[in-house]
Enzyme design. Structure first.
Site, short mmCIF file in Angstrom:
data_model
loop_
_atom_site.label_atom_id
_atom_site.label_comp_id
_atom_site.label_asym_id
_atom_site.label_seq_id
_atom_site.Cartn_x
_atom_site.Cartn_y
_atom_site.Cartn_z
N GLU A 74 -18.87 -0.47 23.87
CA GLU A 74 -19.75 -0.61 21.56
C GLU A 74 -21.12 -0.37 22.60
O GLU A 74 -21.74 -0.35 23.77
CB GLU A 74 -19.34 -2.97 21.92
CG GLU A 74 -19.73 -2.62 20.53
CD GLU A 74 -19.84 -4.21 20.17
OE1 GLU A 74 -19.51 -4.50 19.56
OE2 GLU A 74 -21.53 -4.88 20.65
N HIS A 135 -17.99 0.27 12.25
CA HIS A 135 -18.27 -1.07 11.91
C HIS A 135 -18.30 -1.15 10.91
O HIS A 135 -19.31 -0.61 10.45
CB HIS A 135 -18.92 -1.91 13.38
CG HIS A 135 -18.70 -1.89 14.59
ND1 HIS A 135 -18.78 -3.36 15.07
CD2 HIS A 135 -18.02 -1.40 14.95
CE1 HIS A 135 -18.32 -2.77 16.61
NE2 HIS A 135 -17.78 -1.73 16.64
N GLN A 268 -29.49 -13.22 28.08
CA GLN A 268 -28.05 -12.64 27.46
C GLN A 268 -26.86 -13.67 27.60
O GLN A 268 -25.99 -13.86 26.84
CB GLN A 268 -27.35 -11.81 28.51
CG GLN A 268 -26.48 -11.09 27.99
CD GLN A 268 -25.94 -10.06 28.92
OE1 GLN A 268 -26.88 -9.85 30.09
NE2 GLN A 268 -24.84 -9.12 28.43
P1 FAD Z 1 -12.18 -12.77 9.64
O1 FAD Z 1 -11.07 -11.83 10.19
O2 FAD Z 1 -12.20 -12.54 7.94
O3 FAD Z 1 -12.13 -13.74 10.43
C1 FAD Z 1 -13.29 -15.44 10.03
C2 FAD Z 1 -12.45 -16.87 9.59
O4 FAD Z 1 -11.98 -16.59 8.44
C3 FAD Z 1 -11.81 -17.24 10.93
O5 FAD Z 1 -11.25 -18.19 10.96
C4 FAD Z 1 -10.45 -16.44 10.46
O6 FAD Z 1 -9.19 -17.26 11.02
C5 FAD Z 1 -10.26 -17.21 8.42
N1 FAD Z 1 -9.05 -16.17 7.59
C6 FAD Z 1 -9.81 -14.86 7.89
N2 FAD Z 1 -8.18 -14.49 6.62
C7 FAD Z 1 -8.32 -16.18 6.45
C8 FAD Z 1 -7.61 -16.25 5.31
N3 FAD Z 1 -6.70 -14.62 4.90
N4 FAD Z 1 -7.45 -16.69 4.35
C9 FAD Z 1 -8.29 -17.99 5.19
N5 FAD Z 1 -9.02 -17.79 6.39
C10 FAD Z 1 -8.70 -17.15 6.91
N6 FAD Z 1 -20.58 -8.54 13.22
C11 FAD Z 1 -21.38 -8.04 12.56
O7 FAD Z 1 -22.02 -8.53 11.77
N7 FAD Z 1 -21.38 -6.96 12.38
C12 FAD Z 1 -20.56 -5.66 14.04
O8 FAD Z 1 -20.68 -4.62 13.76
C13 FAD Z 1 -19.86 -6.78 14.17
N8 FAD Z 1 -18.98 -5.75 15.35
C14 FAD Z 1 -17.90 -6.95 15.57
C15 FAD Z 1 -16.80 -6.56 16.74
C16 FAD Z 1 -16.86 -7.32 17.49
C17 FAD Z 1 -14.90 -6.80 18.92
C18 FAD Z 1 -15.79 -8.94 16.72
C19 FAD Z 1 -15.15 -9.75 17.77
C20 FAD Z 1 -16.55 -9.31 16.48
C21 FAD Z 1 -17.84 -8.22 15.82
N9 FAD Z 1 -19.13 -9.08 14.91
C22 FAD Z 1 -19.93 -8.09 14.62
C23 FAD Z 1 -18.67 -10.36 14.95
C24 FAD Z 1 -18.20 -10.40 13.43
O9 FAD Z 1 -18.45 -10.31 12.48
C25 FAD Z 1 -18.50 -12.74 13.48
O10 FAD Z 1 -17.01 -13.06 14.19
C26 FAD Z 1 -17.60 -12.78 11.78
O11 FAD Z 1 -17.87 -14.12 11.26
C27 FAD Z 1 -15.73 -12.76 11.31
O12 FAD Z 1 -15.41 -11.51 11.02
P2 FAD Z 1 -13.51 -10.98 11.50
O13 FAD Z 1 -13.89 -9.83 10.21
O14 FAD Z 1 -13.29 -11.87 12.06
O15 FAD Z 1 -13.55 -12.24 9.63
#
Ligand code: FAD
Length: 349
Positions: A74, A135, A268
Site C-alpha cells: 500500500e 481505494h 508510528q
Molecule cells: P464497513 O465494512 O462498512 O464497516 C464499518 C463498521 O460498520 C464495522 O463495525 C462493521 O461491522 C459495520 N457494518 C458493516 N456493514 C454493516 C451492515 N450492513 N449493518 C450494520 N453494520 C455494518 N480509510 C480511508 O479513509 N482511506 C483509505 O484509503 C483506507 N484504506 C483502508 C485499507 C484497508 C485495508 C483497511 C483495513 C482500512 C482502510 N481505511 C481507509 C480505513 C477504513 O475506512 C476504516 O476502518 C473505516 O472505519 C471502516 O471502513 P470499512 O470499509 O471497513 O467499513
C-alpha cells in the site's frame, strides 16, 4: 569425417573472403545496418509486448488464482500535489521488490487526494506495469459523485477498487446514500467492470458490537461482490488465524490477505495505537519499551518483528501479504530481501 571437416574449413574460408569483399560495398553496408536495426527493434518489441501482454490480463482476482502467496503493498498519495514526484520515486523503487499489485489510499471523502489516487493508481499500472488497486471511500459521497469517480477510474485504465465506508470526517457532509462499505460494493458491482476488494479486521472493527456481528457484516460485503479482502494491520498472528477460522465458519471463502506494518519508529507506534486499535502483544510491547529511545535499534527490531510475522504467515499458508509501506521503499526492500526465498518456495510448491 576428416574430409568433411576439411571441406567445411575450405568452404568457410572462401565464404569469409567473399563476405569481406562484399562488405566493402556501401550499399551492402547500408542493408546490413537496416537489418541490424530491424532485429534490435523486433527483440525490443517482443520482450516489451510480452511483458505488457502478461501484465494486462491480470485483474487482482486472477492473480490470486495463479499464485499461492500474493505479495502486495500500500502507498498513499503525498499531501500536496507539488510533492507528487516523490511518490514516483517510491513506486519505482518498490517495483524492484516484485509486488503483485500496489494499492493507493483515498483521503476521507476524497479530501485533497481523490484525483491523486486515480492518477497514481493509473500510473502504477500504465507506466510502471504493476497491477494497481484504487481505494475509494463512500460515507461522504453521493451516488452521483461515486459514479463520476468510477468513470474517472475506468477512463484511466484502473480495473480494481478497494471499496470502503471510510472514517467520518467531522467537517464533511454525510449525504447518507452509502451507510456501509457493502453499499458501495453493491454500487460498484452494478456499475460493472471492476474487481472489488474489501477491508477486514482480524480483531474486529473498533465500532463493532462483537466479533460475530463484524463477521456477519463482512459476509454482506462478499455477497455484494467483493472478491478478496485485505486485513487491517495486526501484531499477533494468532488473532489473524482465529479470524480466518471465524470467516470460514461464516462461509467466507474469498482470498484474505494479511496486512503487515513494519513498526520502525516511536511516533508510528503512538499514532497506530490511537487510530487503528490493534492490540500490542507482550513480545511487541517488550521490543518497544526496550528500544523506543534508540532509533537504530528500534528500526532493526521492528523489521525483524515484521519479517518474523510474515514468515510464520506464509508457512501457515496465508493467501497473501499486504505490506503497509508508509511510502518507505528502503524498509520494503529490506523486508523483501529477507522473505524473498520463502515467498518463492511457497509459490513453487
Ligand atoms: P464497513 O465494512 O462498512 O464497516 C464499518 C463498521 O460498520 C464495522 O463495525 C462493521 O461491522 C459495520 N457494518 C458493516 N456493514 C454493516 C451492515 N450492513 N449493518 C450494520 N453494520 C455494518 N480509510 C480511508 O479513509 N482511506 C483509505 O484509503 C483506507 N484504506 C483502508 C485499507 C484497508 C485495508 C483497511 C483495513 C482500512 C482502510 N481505511 C481507509 C480505513 C477504513 O475506512 C476504516 O476502518 C473505516 O472505519 C471502516 O471502513 P470499512 O470499509 O471497513 O467499513
Amino acid at each position: 569425417m576428416i574430409i568433411l571437416s576439411t571441406k567445411y574449413v575450405i568452404s568457410e574460408n572462401e565464404e569469409r573472403t567473399a563476405f569481406a569483399e562484399k562488405s566493402k560495398d556501401p550499399a551492402f553496408q547500408i542493408c546490413l545496418g537496416i537489418c541490424f536495426a530491424f532485429c534490435c527493434q523486433m527483440r525490443y518489441t517482443i520482450t516489451y509486448s510480452t511483458k505488457i501482454q502478461g501484465f494486462h490480463v491480470m485483474k487482482i482476482s486472477e492473480i490470486f488464482q495463479t499464485k499461492k502467496t500474493v505479495f502486495s503493498m500500500e502507498v498513499f498519495p503525498p499531501k500536496q500535489s507539488s510533492k507528487i514526484d516523490t511518490i514516483y520515486d517510491t513506486i519505482e523503487r518498490l517495483g524492484d521488490t516484485n509486488p503483485d499489485f500496489i494499492s493507493v489510499t483515498y483521503g476521507a471523502g476524497g479530501t485533497g487526494t481523490g484525483s491523486l489516487t486515480a492518477k497514481i493508481a493509473s500510473d502504477i499500472k500504465n507506466t510502471y506495469h504493476i497491477e494497481s488497486i484504487a481505494h475509494l471511500t463512500a460515507i461522504h459521497s453521493t451516488r452521483a459523485q461515486a459514479t463520476e469517480v468510477l468513470k474517472e477510474f475506468r477512463d484511466m485504465g484502473i480495473e480494481n477498487v478497494l471499496a470502503l465506508r471510510g472514517d467520518l470526517h467531522p467537517e464533511l457532509p454525510v449525504p447518507g446514500e452509502f451507510q456501509h462499505a457493502s453499499d458501495l460494493t453493491q454500487f460498484i458491482s452494478d456499475f460493472g467492470g471492476f474487481d472489488i476488494c474489501g477491508a477486514c479486521y482480524p480483531e474486529g472493527h473498533p465500532e463493532s458490537a462483537d466479533l460475530t456481528s463484524d463477521i456477519i457484516n463482512m459476509r454482506t460485503k462478499i455477497d455484494a461482490g467483493a472478491t478478496h479482502l485485505i486485513s487491517q494491520l495486526f501484531f499477533d498472528n494468532n488473532d489473524f488465524y482465529a479470524f480466518l477460522e471465524r470467516a470460514k465458519l461464516a462461509g467466507i471463502n474469498v482470498p484474505i490477505e494479511a496486512g503487515i506494518m513494519p513498526v520502525i519508529n516511536k511516533s508510528q507506534i503512538e499514532r497506530m495505537v490511537s487510530t487503528c486499535g490493534a492490540s500490542l502483544p507482550r513480545k511487541f510491547a517488550h521490543m518497544v519499551s526496550r528500544y523506543e529511545n534508540d532509533p537504530e535499534a528500534l528500526f532493526d527490531a521492528g523489521i525483524a518483528y515484521a519479517v518474523d510475522q510474515i514468515i510464520d504467515l506464509i508457512a501457515s499458508g496465508v493467501d497473501g501479504i499486504h505490506l503497509y509501506t508508509m511510502n518507505n521503499p528502503r524498509v520494503a526492500h529490506i523486508i523483501y530481501t529477507r522473505i524473498k526465498k520463502v515467498l518463492e518456495a511457497s509459490n513453487k510448491a
